[in-house]
Design an enzyme around this catalytic site. Structure first.
Site, PDB file in Angstrom:
ATOM      1  N   THR B 395       0.850  -1.179   0.000  1.00  0.00           N
ATOM      2  CA  THR B 395       0.000   0.000   0.000  1.00  0.00           C
ATOM      3  C   THR B 395       0.877   1.216   0.000  1.00  0.00           C
ATOM      4  O   THR B 395       1.767   1.336   0.830  1.00  0.00           O
ATOM      5  CB  THR B 395      -0.858   0.028   1.262  1.00  0.00           C
ATOM      6  OG1 THR B 395       0.018  -0.181   2.353  1.00  0.00           O
ATOM      7  CG2 THR B 395      -1.893  -1.030   1.251  1.00  0.00           C
ATOM      8  N   CYS B 396       0.663   2.102  -0.942  1.00  0.00           N
ATOM      9  CA  CYS B 396       1.581   3.237  -0.996  1.00  0.00           C
ATOM     10  C   CYS B 396       0.890   4.584  -0.943  1.00  0.00           C
ATOM     11  O   CYS B 396       1.539   5.590  -0.791  1.00  0.00           O
ATOM     12  CB  CYS B 396       2.438   3.166  -2.229  1.00  0.00           C
ATOM     13  SG  CYS B 396       2.364   1.632  -3.082  1.00  0.00           S
ATOM     14  N   ILE B 397      -0.414   4.646  -1.135  1.00  0.00           N
ATOM     15  CA  ILE B 397      -1.006   5.980  -1.097  1.00  0.00           C
ATOM     16  C   ILE B 397      -2.115   6.041  -0.071  1.00  0.00           C
ATOM     17  O   ILE B 397      -2.583   5.033   0.410  1.00  0.00           O
ATOM     18  CB  ILE B 397      -1.544   6.425  -2.471  1.00  0.00           C
ATOM     19  CG1 ILE B 397      -2.800   5.627  -2.836  1.00  0.00           C
ATOM     20  CG2 ILE B 397      -0.496   6.299  -3.542  1.00  0.00           C
ATOM     21  CD1 ILE B 397      -3.621   6.336  -3.840  1.00  0.00           C
TER      22      ILE B 397
END
Lengths: 469, 597
Positions: B395-397
């Site tokens: 998960t990056c955002i």
């Protein structure tokens, strides 16, 4: 000149080639057979097979082409239709011999001449120029399918074609016509059944549920050619419109050999007039973007050259999907070409998925859109892109602008190109003008809602309902 | 949207407004009318003025005198006469009206209905065979059944140093010098990787966006993920951070770069705890790949080269005296209790959000399958697999609402339900959130079918996203609810994430928001699911399953709803619930000051 004949021109798996590289073929010769559900393909040209790929057969056509063709053979109507390669030419591409292999028990053949996508004109042109042959085809089908009545479904606005029909049908006892309002999507199969027979079918129903076959006007013509002239389907009537040097009026080309490229047809229509946005194969609502090298098939109806797209400069645009317009991929493509950032994607309440495509539960009758517009607003969209029918678009216009949402319709760039009004507010009546043919003692509607099957009968006698359980 | 007859009956005394254009002369039915549920919003937006508007019961059956457009309130001048009866009463008085609700016989055969003559006939029947025809359930208590156990052995780390080999000596972890080069070498898209050891005195260090927080754990030899014995390091976590070659954060909108102590919500299940040491990798990936799946995956895979070497060192320890504590998780089935399932919607949008499912090692890479490649379809795992790191989260955002790998390791809802003696937790369903709408409905129908097959009494549905993710979230709830299963949804909503879609099964909802302003404020894990949310959800589901209902919240978001929930629950249980802290407990960052206040 080399032509590309696609092996997939119908619903189902692609055909397999029955010819080899270097082989001579006559015009009308069988070149590919279906592998499952499908229809055979015949050479539209006399010439030499240049090569065969998984996708297409390439034919180097002879310099001179004659009108002669290799005849098909068959014992009966079903065999002849199967041998001719006829498929639904309104765009669906369902094999005609299978569709018509039905006993309608005194029901109806509904000739779909609604031609409801804007700009298309070849069906109407066909009725105006060659109604006789179309009537031959209709009579063959009525006999073949055991139908008591044949009904042309045509929009009232085509006054000339209606007048010709009126005159020609004077002495026909079992053939009549039914006038449709000028709305999109009156030509949707179930809309035709609803308008003409007064029965609303479920999205999963076939017209046979109403004892009817709905068949495109050009397909009917090809049926007559197949049965009476033993002619395979090797040509297609096509409408070409848009940003063309010969003007913006739709030009109709009759009997264009299948395999002719989009680019060639555009040249025949005068060539593209300056810069353009895209070339659409099909109609403004359900067509898709193609390049000039794409060959036409048995289901190609329109070629439209459009103006450039509007530039949204990255604004957040919500997509409202429905069964009438483009699918999600097409809507994303248009939003992308408009330089919009895709935000919330919703589908119309009435759009239900049947076998991977959206179908409308009640085509052309809006179920309300205010909530969808509120949702777009909540999502932070400034713009929305819709592909809805006339009635739903009208409803969207009832709330979206007041909420500060700018409405774009997927047909805007097409309508702008030809100087037609954009799809926005409804200015015509939704009411059907002609009589409704009713069969039996009562009218029945069936809907599935919240897991319940609901059967509604306003009033009637001798009602019999049987359900398996 | 147009309403059904059932809705019309429920709203006979609500205002009658046309949903669409209607032509002069038509007889009005429920299909011409807009759903009263959205009138408040419409009035607020200035789209509707209900002055003089007639009630639904007064217009159905009347004839429209002029063609009117959508959202026209029906007033007395627009219809021929005001109907005095509600539609229900009208039906009762109709001649020979038939309204029967037949229980369907369960055998084969057919239903035959014959009516000689009749008016206003309405026949309703369930499309699928009717449920609940069997004898009443047996209420005698049945013993708990132990399915499997998972043991965690904790090893304390107080110091992290670099050295010639990766090893654990006492409470010191050594990481091999030069391992960075091998990590970079392993991934084509990774151009650089730095390791920083962040001890508590260095918390005020600038960091690129935090892509993941991971426990460092390994399976003991002979144990499989989700059972047996797991060794885990206490006091230290892995932290993946990074940018692309051009310094662009690996995050679309909303990233957590900045000073660590200003951007981490300490103690959240997915975040580091105050006092822990971070082994922080700063990965640089090929320019422009930060928004595509392979880029973030490469950053994670490169980091895992290092983590995996630590795992091996941990696995090879044979000094039991280093174990400071042990924990044991038992998965029981509790026959006779309400059977529930947890559905966790995880990211699977294909661009950058992905999750690696069921690796060989806890939160590892090797052996795992990306849920995007699995088609985002539901995958059933055991609660113990969740707690043993079966999800490696990419998960990056939207850092405040996204669930880090560590979140699953300490998943509060799984823990609460697992230990609740009144619930029979049968499993956890992981379902990806695809990008394309049609795929969203494809997977949500599978969720419905899975729940149906499991024959559960209740289901929790959680999501870590908002906006477009709420489309599948709502659809999961609908697919479950329409099968007669009680369902509670948990998501970040509040102000910024207000639900964009809804359906009639979304009656019990828990908002995971913790932020003061009700927004995604880019503070790592701030708005993720915490024990207080799990407790509320369980209380709601129990209420629903026992036939009760959850009161409708006020229309505008207000943090008071949650406060009241908690108060009510602690009044009943007698246990105080102290809500977790939020971003106001952190030093204010420049970004937060400029962007969010």
């Amino acid at each position: 000149m080399k032509y590309k004949i696609l092996l997939k021109q119908h619903i189902g798996a692609p055909c397999t080639s029955t010819v080899k590289e270097g082989q001579r073929v006559k015009r009308g010769a069988l070149i590919a057979s279906p592998t499952g559900l499908g229809a055979p393909i015949h050479s539209p040209f006399s010439g030499t097979v240049d090569s065969v790929s998984d996708e297409a057969i390439f034919i180097e056509a002879d310099e001179t082409q004659s009108e002669e063709y290799e005849k098909i053979s068959g014992e009966n109507v079903t065999d002849l239709l199967a041998a001719s390669g006829a498929v639904g030419m309104g765009g669906a591409g369902f094999p005609t011999h299978i569709k018509c292999n039905v006993d309608l028990k005194g029901g109806y053949i509904l000739v779909n001449a609604a031609e409801c996508e804007p700009l298309l004109g070849h069906n109407i042109a066909q009725l105006e120029s060659n109604l006789e042959k179309t009537l031959e085809g209709l009579k063959i089908l009525m006999k073949h399918c055991n139908a008591a009545e044949g009904i042309f479904a045509i929009k009232a606005k085509h006054e000339k074609a209606v007048a010709i029909l009126d005159k020609a049908l004077k002495d026909e006892k079992s053939i009549k016509y039914h006038l449709l309002p000028d709305l999109y999507p009156m030509g949707e199969e179930r809309a035709v059944v609803r308008e003409v027979l007064g029965k609303l079918l479920l999205p999963t129903d076939l017209p046979s549920a109403a004892d009817a076959v709905v068949i495109n006007a050009e397909t009917v013509l090809r049926v007559a050619e197949a049965v009476n002239d033993k002619r395979p389907v090797i040509t297609k009537n096509v409408s070409v419109a848009g940003k063309l040097k010969k003007g913006k009026d739709t030009q109709v080309f009759m009997n264009v050999p299948i395999g002719t490229t989009v680019g060639r047809l555009i040249e025949m229509a005068g060539g593209i007039d300056g810069e353009y946005g895209e070339i659409i194969m099909g109609g403004p609502f359900t067509g898709h973007s193609v390049d000039p090298d794409t060959p036409i098939t048995k289901t190609t109806g329109g070629i439209i050259v459009t103006d450039a797209f509007e530039d949204l400069s990255g604004k957040r645009v919500g997509l409202l999907l429905c069964a009438c317009g483009g699918n999600e991929e097409r809507m994303r493509e248009i939003a992308g070409r408009m330089n919009g950032t895709v935000g919330l994607i919703q589908k119309c309440k009435q759009a239900v998925e049947v076998k991977g495509t959206l179908k409308c539960e009640n085509p052309g009758n809006c179920p309300g859109q205010a909530e969808k517009c509120l949702n777009f607003k909540k999502d932070g969209c400034t713009d929305i892109l819709i592909g809805n029918c006339s009635d739903c678009t009208n409803t969207v216009m009832g709330s979206a602008p007041k909420l500060g949402l700018t409405v774009h319709h997927q047909t805007d760039h097409v309508m702008d190109t030809v100087g037609h009004e954009r799809m926005r507010h409804l200015t015509k009546s939704k009411q059907v003008q002609a009589d409704i043919t009713s069969s039996g003692d009562y009218e029945m509607t069936r809907i599935i809602e919240g897991g319940m099957l609901k059967i509604r009968i306003k009033e009637g006698k001798n009602i019999h309902i049987e359900l398996p359980c | 949207m147009s309403i059904s007859e059932e809705t019309a009956r429920a709203h006979v005394n609500d205002p009658a407004v046309l949903c669409c254009r209607a032509e002069k002369g038509i007889k009005l039915t429920c299909h011409n009318l807009e759903d009263p549920a959205i009138f408040d919003d419409l009035v607020d937006s200035g789209l509707l003025d209900l002055t003089g508007c007639l009630k639904i019961g007064q217009v159905i059956g009347a004839t429209l005198l002029e063609t009117c457009d959508s959202l026209t309130p029906l007033t007395s001048d627009k219809i021929d006469k005001i109907m005095e009866q509600s539609p229900t009463e009208e039906k009762e008085e109709a001649k020979a009206a038939v309204e029967t609700k037949l229980p369907l016989p369960s055998g084969s055969g057919s239903i035959k209905i014959s009516i000689g003559e009749g008016k206003d006939i309405l026949i309703e029947m369930p499309v699928s065979a009717s449920a609940n025809m069997g004898p009443a359930a047996d209420n005698t208590p049945k013993p708990e059944k132990l399915i499997r156990s998972l043991k965690r052995k904790h090893y304390k780390i107080t110091k992290v140093e670099r050295g010639p080999e990766t090893k654990i000596e006492g409470t010191t972890l050594f990481i091999r010098e030069g391992i960075e080069a091998e990590a970079v070498e392993s991934q084509e898209l990774v151009h650089d990787l730095k390791i920083e050891v962040i001890t508590p005195d260095l918390y005020h260090t600038y960091s690129e966006t935090i892509m993941d927080v991971q426990p460092i754990a390994t399976k003991e030899k002979g144990s499989e993920l989700g059972s047996g014995c797991t060794r885990v390091l206490d006091g230290v976590v892995m932290m993946v951070t990074g940018t692309d070659d051009n310094g662009v954060q690996i995050g679309e909108f909303g990233s957590s770069e900045g000073y660590l102590d200003e951007n981490i919500m300490w103690g959240r299940p997915g975040a580091p705890d105050k006092g822990e040491i971070f082994i922080k990798t700063q990965v640089t990936i090929k320019a422009g790949t930060n928004m595509e799946r392979p880029g973030p995956l490469a950053a994670h895979s490169a980091t895992d080269i290092i983590t995996n070497e630590i795992r091996q060192a941990l696995k090879n320890l044979d000094d039991e005296s280093l174990v400071v504590s042990t924990e044991e998780f038992n998965q029981y089935r509790r026959p006779g209790k309400k059977k529930v399932v947890i559905v966790k919607e995880i990211m699977g949008q294909g661009a950058m959000h992905d999750n690696l499912l069921i690796p060989i090692e806890p939160v590892g890479v090797l052996g795992a399958k990306p849920n995007v490649d699995l088609g985002n379809v539901p995958v059933v795992v055991s609660p113990l697999e969740i707690l043993d790191g079966c999800i490696h989260a990419l998960t990056c955002i939207g850092p405040a609402s996204k669930e880090m790998s560590r979140h699953y390791w300490r998943e509060p809802l799984v823990l609460e339900a697992l230990f609740d003696p009144e619930l029979d937790l049968c499993g956890v369903i992981l379902v990806g959130s695809p990008q394309i709408n049609s795929e969203k409905f494809y997977v949500s129908k599978r969720v419905g079918m899975t729940c149906e097959a499991l024959d559960v009494d209740g289901a929790f549905v959680t999501t870590e996203g908002f906006g477009n993710n709420h489309i599948d979230f709502a659809s999961h709830i609908e697919q479950i609810g329409m099968r007669g299963i009680s369902v509670v949804g948990l998501s970040f909503c509040a102000k910024q994430g207000a639900l964009v879609v809804g359906n009639k099964y979304m009656t019990s909802m828990v908002d995971n928001n913790k932020s003061e302003a009700g927004i995604e404020n880019e503070i790592l894990a701030n708005n993720t699911l915490c024990p207080e949310d799990a407790i509320r959800a369980i209380a709601m589901l129990k209420t629903e399953m026992s036939g009760g209902s959850v009161e409708t919240a006020e229309r505008k978001w207000s943090p008071d709803v949650k406060a009241n929930n908690l108060k009510l629950i602690s009044n009943v249980t007698g246990k105080p619930i102290v809500p977790v802290e939020n971003e106001t407990s952190l030093p204010m960052s420049k970004k937060r000051l400029e962007k969010y206040s």
